[in-house]
Write a protein that holds these residues in place. Structure first.
Motif, mmCIF file in Angstrom:
data_model
loop_
_atom_site.group_PDB
_atom_site.id
_atom_site.type_symbol
_atom_site.label_atom_id
_atom_site.label_comp_id
_atom_site.label_asym_id
_atom_site.label_seq_id
_atom_site.Cartn_x
_atom_site.Cartn_y
_atom_site.Cartn_z
ATOM 1 N N ALA A 97 35.726 -25.808 32.231
ATOM 2 C CA ALA A 97 34.044 -25.709 32.165
ATOM 3 C C ALA A 97 33.785 -24.650 31.235
ATOM 4 O O ALA A 97 34.500 -24.286 30.345
ATOM 5 N N THR A 98 32.332 -24.721 30.509
ATOM 6 C CA THR A 98 32.169 -24.344 29.007
ATOM 7 C C THR A 98 30.661 -24.070 29.011
ATOM 8 O O THR A 98 29.903 -25.235 29.659
ATOM 9 N N LYS A 99 30.294 -23.115 28.885
ATOM 10 C CA LYS A 99 28.868 -22.487 28.573
ATOM 11 C C LYS A 99 28.292 -23.264 27.967
ATOM 12 O O LYS A 99 28.879 -22.151 26.292
ATOM 13 N N ILE A 100 27.702 -23.850 27.233
ATOM 14 C CA ILE A 100 27.576 -24.653 26.181
ATOM 15 C C ILE A 100 26.520 -23.120 25.781
ATOM 16 O O ILE A 100 25.865 -22.897 24.554
ATOM 17 N N ASP A 101 24.849 -23.411 26.080
ATOM 18 C CA ASP A 101 23.953 -22.054 25.802
ATOM 19 C C ASP A 101 23.734 -21.796 27.254
ATOM 20 O O ASP A 101 23.864 -21.868 28.809
ATOM 21 N N ASP A 102 22.912 -20.924 27.030
ATOM 22 C CA ASP A 102 21.858 -20.602 28.243
ATOM 23 C C ASP A 102 21.354 -21.481 29.261
ATOM 24 O O ASP A 102 20.479 -21.504 28.652
ATOM 25 N N GLY A 103 21.512 -21.865 30.578
ATOM 26 C CA GLY A 103 21.428 -22.397 31.704
ATOM 27 C C GLY A 103 22.013 -23.956 31.046
ATOM 28 O O GLY A 103 21.098 -25.525 31.634
ATOM 29 N N GLY A 424 17.961 -31.237 18.687
ATOM 30 C CA GLY A 424 17.118 -31.812 17.973
ATOM 31 C C GLY A 424 16.617 -29.548 17.718
ATOM 32 O O GLY A 424 16.052 -28.763 16.785
ATOM 33 N N ASP A 425 16.589 -28.902 18.676
ATOM 34 C CA ASP A 425 16.185 -27.044 19.113
ATOM 35 C C ASP A 425 17.539 -26.623 18.211
ATOM 36 O O ASP A 425 17.333 -25.577 18.241
ATOM 37 N N TYR A 426 18.904 -27.311 18.346
ATOM 38 C CA TYR A 426 20.244 -26.686 17.601
ATOM 39 C C TYR A 426 20.434 -26.558 16.265
ATOM 40 O O TYR A 426 20.355 -27.822 15.701
ATOM 41 N N ALA A 427 21.144 -26.039 15.383
ATOM 42 C CA ALA A 427 21.747 -25.589 14.128
ATOM 43 C C ALA A 427 22.109 -27.363 14.505
ATOM 44 O O ALA A 427 23.296 -27.525 14.574
ATOM 45 N N VAL A 432 17.652 -24.072 15.441
ATOM 46 C CA VAL A 432 17.857 -23.410 14.173
ATOM 47 C C VAL A 432 18.718 -22.736 16.196
ATOM 48 O O VAL A 432 19.481 -21.213 15.789
ATOM 49 N N ARG A 433 18.621 -22.962 17.567
ATOM 50 C CA ARG A 433 19.574 -21.796 18.009
ATOM 51 C C ARG A 433 21.188 -22.631 18.085
ATOM 52 O O ARG A 433 21.773 -23.781 16.939
ATOM 53 N N VAL A 434 21.674 -21.213 18.622
ATOM 54 C CA VAL A 434 23.705 -21.482 18.417
ATOM 55 C C VAL A 434 24.445 -21.515 19.401
ATOM 56 O O VAL A 434 23.832 -20.463 20.313
#
Length: 448
Positions: A97-103, A424-427, A432-434
């Motif tokens: 299990a991995t948290k890729i980003d919030d939510g 498309g929201d991520y680097a 630009v989101r990480v």
């Protein structure tokens, strides 16, 4: 016809894997009960196969595998079905299990392989074992038994399918039975629908399957198991283990076929250890195929015994499946390792010793699916490992190895759960989101 069988199995598998563990386990409890209620009917069919086998002069090892009436084999078969039913559910376990980003979370879950094509020779109880393992693990199965067990195979399959159809939620075509070689040949080309082939039988059968399909094959060709008697072995322990490994069920693929004896014992303890050991093996009814170099050192009571013959080089790469055992002296544990790795089938091998250093070297050096210290090779079995039953022994080095139970019949897939997240929201993809990539303890996860 083959494409219809394979497609139906595939469709059944997509439903079977959605049943709850209770539904799958309850189906097996009902199968076990039905088998017991129809014991006389099944054994009558088995007797017909036995009589036919004897009339056709089939080998003793094949007839022993065919016989369901001896050594509580029928009751053990039924108990195996129940044991599998009571095992922990192998499906939908979260292994990562991995948290890729919030939510946005990633999960890796266990799932069925899909559709299994299982081809076996002579051993009719395999149908019950495989039915249990397939249903419990959510896999559909297509089964082909040997012609020598046709009547037993049909009686078992009729009872199983009648029960599954009338009394359970297991979908139709989850367990299908085929009867001809042409069916097998055609099914081996159905790589679109069949996910794994498991052959159980002779070297020729396994090789033929591997040479004629693009579908992954899980299994082993031979059971050439070896026992190395180290210079620090206890005589009583070595004798007991060797006799059990050879005589408990010589037709089994986990029976020992080769005994290597440390040269130090031959040179310094010939009369005290080696001769008594070999004499005990002969008294147990075992014919010894002794390497000529060792044979010429032995006293006449061994060398001239009617149960002793000079071994050929081929004897050390041979699966006897009978009361025969190849015997050879080797210089030390390292030479034993080299000899076994060269001649074995990578099934199960054992060292008998009281020296931990030699045992550890052997355990780490042998390239087999099972490596034992001071115990019988006959333990190489899914039931004895606590798997409930097995679909076979694998000497492969990918996916599953050794006795293959439930764990070997599942793989995994990835689930990702988000809330409108887009790449498309991520680097790296224009944004630009990480990514956070934070590890989550799988045991703490509850998926709703």
């Amino acid at each position: 016809m083959a494409d219809v069988i394979a497609k139906n199995a595939h469709l059944a598998s997509t439903v079977l894997k959605t049943l709850t563990d209770n539904e799958r386990s309850d189906a097996l409890v009902k199968v076990e009960r039905a088998l017991k209620l129809n014991k006389d009917r099944i054994l009558e069919a088995n007797l017909v196969d036995m009589e036919t086998a004897k009339k056709n002069n089939l080998s003793d090892s094949l007839i022993k595998r065919l016989d369901l009436s001896k050594n509580d084999k029928f009751d053990s078969m039924c108990q195996g079905v129940l044991d599998v039913a009571q095992l922990e559910d192998p499906l939908n376990k979260i292994t990562l299990a991995t948290k890729i980003d919030d939510g946005l979370n990633l999960y890796r879950l266990t799932c069925p392989v899909g559709v299994l094509l299982i081809i076996f020779e002579s051993r009719p109880e395999v149908i019950a074992n495989i039915t249990a393992l397939a249903i419990k693990s959510g896999n559909a199965a297509i089964l082909k038994g040997g012609k020598e067990s046709f009547n037993t195979f049909k009686a078992l399959s009729d009872v199983i399918n009648e029960t599954l159809t009338k009394e359970t939620k297991v979908p139709e075509n989850s367990i299908q039975l085929i009867s001809t070689r042409s069916d097998v040949s055609d099914l081996l080309s159905q790589d679109k629908y069949i996910d794994l082939v498991i052959p159980r039988g002779s070297n020729a059968l396994v090789r033929n399957i591997k040479d004629n399909t693009k579908i992954p094959v899980l299994g082993h060709a031979d059971g050439i198991c070896s026992i190395y008697v180290d210079e620090f072995a206890q005589l009583d322990k070595a004798t007991k283990i060797l006799i059990d490994s050879k005589t408990n069920y010589p037709a089994g693929c986990n029976a020992v076929e080769k005994c290597l004896i440390d040269e130090t014992l031959v040179k310094s303890n010939l009369d005290d250890k080696v001769v008594p050991l070999l004499k005990s093996l002969i008294e147990a009814g075992i014919t010894l195929h002794i390497d000529p170099e060792l044979l010429k050192l032995l006293p006449q009571e061994i060398s001239a015994n009617e149960k002793t013959v000079a071994a050929t080089e081929d004897d050390f790469s041979r699966e006897f499946l009978s009361f025969d055992l190849a015997v050879k002296a080797v210089k030390n544990v390292q030479e034993a390792i080299l000899h076994i790795n060269e001649h074995s089938s990578k099934h199960t091998d054992c060292i008998i010793t009281e020296n931990k250093e030699n045992a550890d070297r052997f355990l780490q050096g042998i390239d087999s699916s099972g490596v034992y210290w001071n115990c019988s090779t006959r333990f190489a079995d899914g039931f004895r490992y606590g798997f409930g039953a097995e679909v076979g022994i694998s000497t492969n080095k990918i996916h599953s190895r050794g006795p293959v139970g439930l764990e070997g019949l599942v793989c995994y897939y990835y689930q990702m759960r988000g809330d409108g997240h887009i790449a498309g929201d991520y680097a790296g993809a224009g944004g630009v989101r990480v990514f956070k990539h934070e590890k989550i303890d799988p045991n703490s996860v509850v998926l709703n």
